[in-house]
Design a protein around this motif. Structure first.
Motif, short mmCIF file in Angstrom:
data_model
loop_
_atom_site.label_atom_id
_atom_site.label_comp_id
_atom_site.label_asym_id
_atom_site.label_seq_id
_atom_site.Cartn_x
_atom_site.Cartn_y
_atom_site.Cartn_z
N TYR A 36 0.83 -1.21 0.00
CA TYR A 36 0.00 0.00 0.00
C TYR A 36 0.86 1.26 0.00
N GLN A 37 1.93 1.27 0.79
CA GLN A 37 2.80 2.45 0.83
C GLN A 37 3.47 2.68 -0.51
N GLU A 38 3.87 1.59 -1.17
CA GLU A 38 4.45 1.73 -2.51
C GLU A 38 3.41 2.27 -3.48
N ALA A 39 2.16 1.84 -3.33
CA ALA A 39 1.10 2.33 -4.21
C ALA A 39 0.87 3.83 -3.99
N VAL A 40 0.90 4.26 -2.73
CA VAL A 40 0.71 5.68 -2.43
C VAL A 40 1.80 6.51 -3.07
N ASN A 41 3.02 5.99 -3.04
CA ASN A 41 4.17 6.75 -3.56
C ASN A 41 4.29 6.69 -5.08
N ASN A 42 3.79 5.61 -5.70
CA ASN A 42 4.10 5.40 -7.11
C ASN A 42 2.89 5.22 -8.02
N ASN A 43 1.69 5.13 -7.46
CA ASN A 43 0.53 4.86 -8.30
C ASN A 43 0.24 6.04 -9.24
N ALA A 44 0.13 5.76 -10.52
CA ALA A 44 -0.06 6.82 -11.51
C ALA A 44 -1.45 7.45 -11.40
N ASP A 208 -0.26 -13.27 -13.82
CA ASP A 208 -1.13 -12.12 -14.11
C ASP A 208 -1.42 -11.31 -12.85
N ALA A 209 -1.65 -12.01 -11.74
CA ALA A 209 -1.94 -11.32 -10.49
C ALA A 209 -0.73 -10.51 -10.02
N PHE A 210 0.45 -11.08 -10.14
CA PHE A 210 1.66 -10.34 -9.78
C PHE A 210 1.84 -9.13 -10.70
N GLN A 211 1.50 -9.29 -11.97
CA GLN A 211 1.64 -8.17 -12.90
C GLN A 211 0.71 -7.03 -12.52
N ALA A 212 -0.50 -7.35 -12.07
CA ALA A 212 -1.42 -6.30 -11.62
C ALA A 212 -0.84 -5.56 -10.42
N LEU A 213 -0.17 -6.29 -9.54
CA LEU A 213 0.46 -5.66 -8.37
C LEU A 213 1.61 -4.75 -8.80
N THR A 215 1.81 -3.22 -11.73
CA THR A 215 1.19 -2.04 -12.36
C THR A 215 0.71 -1.06 -11.30
N LEU A 216 0.19 -1.58 -10.21
CA LEU A 216 -0.33 -0.71 -9.15
C LEU A 216 0.78 0.09 -8.48
N THR A 217 1.93 -0.55 -8.25
CA THR A 217 2.97 0.08 -7.43
C THR A 217 4.23 0.45 -8.19
N ASN A 218 4.34 0.01 -9.45
CA ASN A 218 5.55 0.24 -10.24
C ASN A 218 6.78 -0.36 -9.56
N ARG A 219 6.58 -1.53 -8.98
CA ARG A 219 7.67 -2.23 -8.31
C ARG A 219 7.52 -3.72 -8.54
#
Length: 479
Positions: A36-44, A208-213, A215-219
């Motif tokens: 979640y923290q990575e998503a907050v910092n990197n989510n487009a 595919d599930a890892f790829q969605a993760l 895409t969400l966080t750019n990590r």
């Protein structure tokens, strides 16, 4: 010797490939809060929403500027030639004028209502940004648990494939010694091939599930922490749909934003109506230039003018009374009425949707609570049924099709159990989002039940299930 194809044996076979790597260090696993923290910092999408809000909040100072003083400065440079027939002459005049003008609105009702509408739009934008940030909490959890769901599905599919492989080996052995015909081998082979194909698809679903993760966080992620089976599965608190609906109608962020949208539309309507009202401005002007440019004439001497620099200062009020503008103002008023009606109906539609979603999610969580226990018991029952069917097959009262069907039902119940567990977690978060109470603290609470050394091949089922199934199967034979 009777060889059972129980779930415990299948799980053991599926995880035996991990034994050789037991001494190897486990990969670093990422937890839910870190994702979640990575998503907050990197989510487009969140970054775009923040940029949109930064742009939209400027509407307030822009509207306020219409009520504040306006100061401007300028200069005129002129060169004028005038020809006179009688007497014949050419008069040239040239010069430069510098001026500064100060204008202060005194009565501008339309601009005042415009400012109030801008403030409402700003509040709406703040809530919409908060709703986007809140939605990221849910999206982080959905993508995170989608990976765990896919991993557990892959683990159960691998166990199912191992079970069908043992069934195929047993069918071949029975065929070799004349205890069964070729049909049994072909049936077992078909089931094994189907399970193998399902395992290949399940592996792709994990990727595919890892790829969605990602895409969400750019990590990139290699592995994540898994949820333990001791997670409390409880009814929502309070377990009262009306209480949740009342909270949602008061705190749902999108619904609160729609209230400000209606307020902004009301102020815009007042602004358009004020287009019929007069306006009053105080104006002060200072001009300086040579007399040729300003054209100042000495009042004591007719026809004479001054030469050299001249200064002029003017202070006054400007009143403008709108009389007719081609129907523009009336049209804008009608448009504002329609926009107000539109925003009110959109708010009402959203309110109904929020109420519906909240009630549905409250029912879903309660259903999930009952289903988790029922699905868990279903695994035990299906495992016992499979073992009983295997014995019947050995003694000739059941055929191989019965055994294969029992195995499929067992692993279907395993997947249903895991799916219901993840549905329970996510439906809880969705219910809180609908009520407007979802926060990062909810992810912190879930992280207490995450397991750093989670191994899907061994942990996709509660550790007590195989033991309970064995007890249920042995109990009738003791009597």
């Amino acid at each position: 010797m009777l060889r059972k194809l129980s779930l415990a044996i299948a799980v053991s076979c599926a995880s035996s490939a991990m034994a050789g790597a037991a001494d190897m260090p486990l990969p670093t696993r990422t937890g839910l809060v870190s994702v979640y923290q990575e998503a907050v910092n990197n989510n487009a999408d969140l970054a775009a929403a923040r940029a949109s809000y930064d742009a939209q909040k400027e509407i307030v100072p822009q509207a306020r500027a219409g009520l504040l003083p306006n100061i401007s400065g300028g200069a005129d440079i002129n060169d004028t030639r005038t020809s006179i027939d009688q007497p014949s002459a050419v008069i040239s005049r040239s010069g430069t004028v510098y001026r500064a003008t100060l204008s202060q609105p005194i009565f501008r009702a339309d601009r005042w209502f415009q400012l109030k509408a801008a403030k409402d739009v700003n509040e709406q934008a703040i809530l919409q940004l908060s709703a986007t940030e809140q939605n990221l909490i849910l999206q982080s959890a959905e993508d995170y648990f989608a990976v765990l769901r896919a991993q557990d599905n892959l683990a159960s599919t691998k166990a199912e494939e191992a079970a069908f492989k043992r069934q195929l080996d047993q069918a071949n052995e029975r065929f070799d010694v004349g205890l069964s015909d070729k049909t049994d081998v072909l049936q077992a082979q078909a089931s094994y091939d189907t399970a193998r194909a399902s395992r290949i698809v399940a592996k792709r679903q994990v990727d595919d599930a890892f790829q969605a993760l990602i895409t969400l966080t750019n990590r990139d992620y290699n592995s994540i922490e898994g949820i333990v089976h001791t997670l409390p599965v409880l009814a929502p608190t309070p377990n009262d749909a009306k209480a949740w609906v009342d909270t949602a109608t008061q705190q749902n962020l999108n619904l609160l934003a729609s209230n400000y949208a209606v307020s902004a539309a009301e102020e815009t309507l007042r602004q358009r109506k004020a287009g019929h009202a007069p306006t009053v401005d105080a104006v002060a002007q200072y001009e300086k230039g040579d007399n040729d440019s300003l054209g100042f004439t000495n009042p004591n001497y007719t026809g004479q003018s001054f030469h050299g620099s001249v200064e002029q200062r003017t202070i006054g009020l400007q009143v403008n009374i709108p009389i007719y503008s081609g129907g523009l103002t009336s049209s804008q008023v009608r448009e504002a009425y329609a926009r107000l009606g539109q925003s009110e109906q959109q708010r009402e539609g959203l309110r109904r949707q929020v109420v519906e979603n909240t009630r549905n999610l409250h029912r879903a969580v309660n259903t999930d609570v009952e289903q988790v226990q029922a699905r868990k018991q279903s695994i035990i029952s299906n495992q016992s049924a499979l073992e009983a069917t295997e014995i019947g097959y050995q003694v000739g009262t059941r055929n191989i099709v019965d055994v294969l069907d029992a195995q499929r039902q067992l692993y279907a119940s395993v997947r249903d159990y895991n799916n219901t567990r993840y549905d329970y977690i996510l439906d809880n978060l969705r219910l809180k989002q609908a009520a407007g109470t979802l926060s990062p603290g909810d992810l912190q609470d879930l992280s207490r039940f995450l397991k750093a050394d989670y191994n899907p091949d061994k942990d996709f089922l509660p550790p007590d299930l195989a033991k309970e199934a064995a007890k249920n199967f042995e109990r009738p034979t003791e009597r």
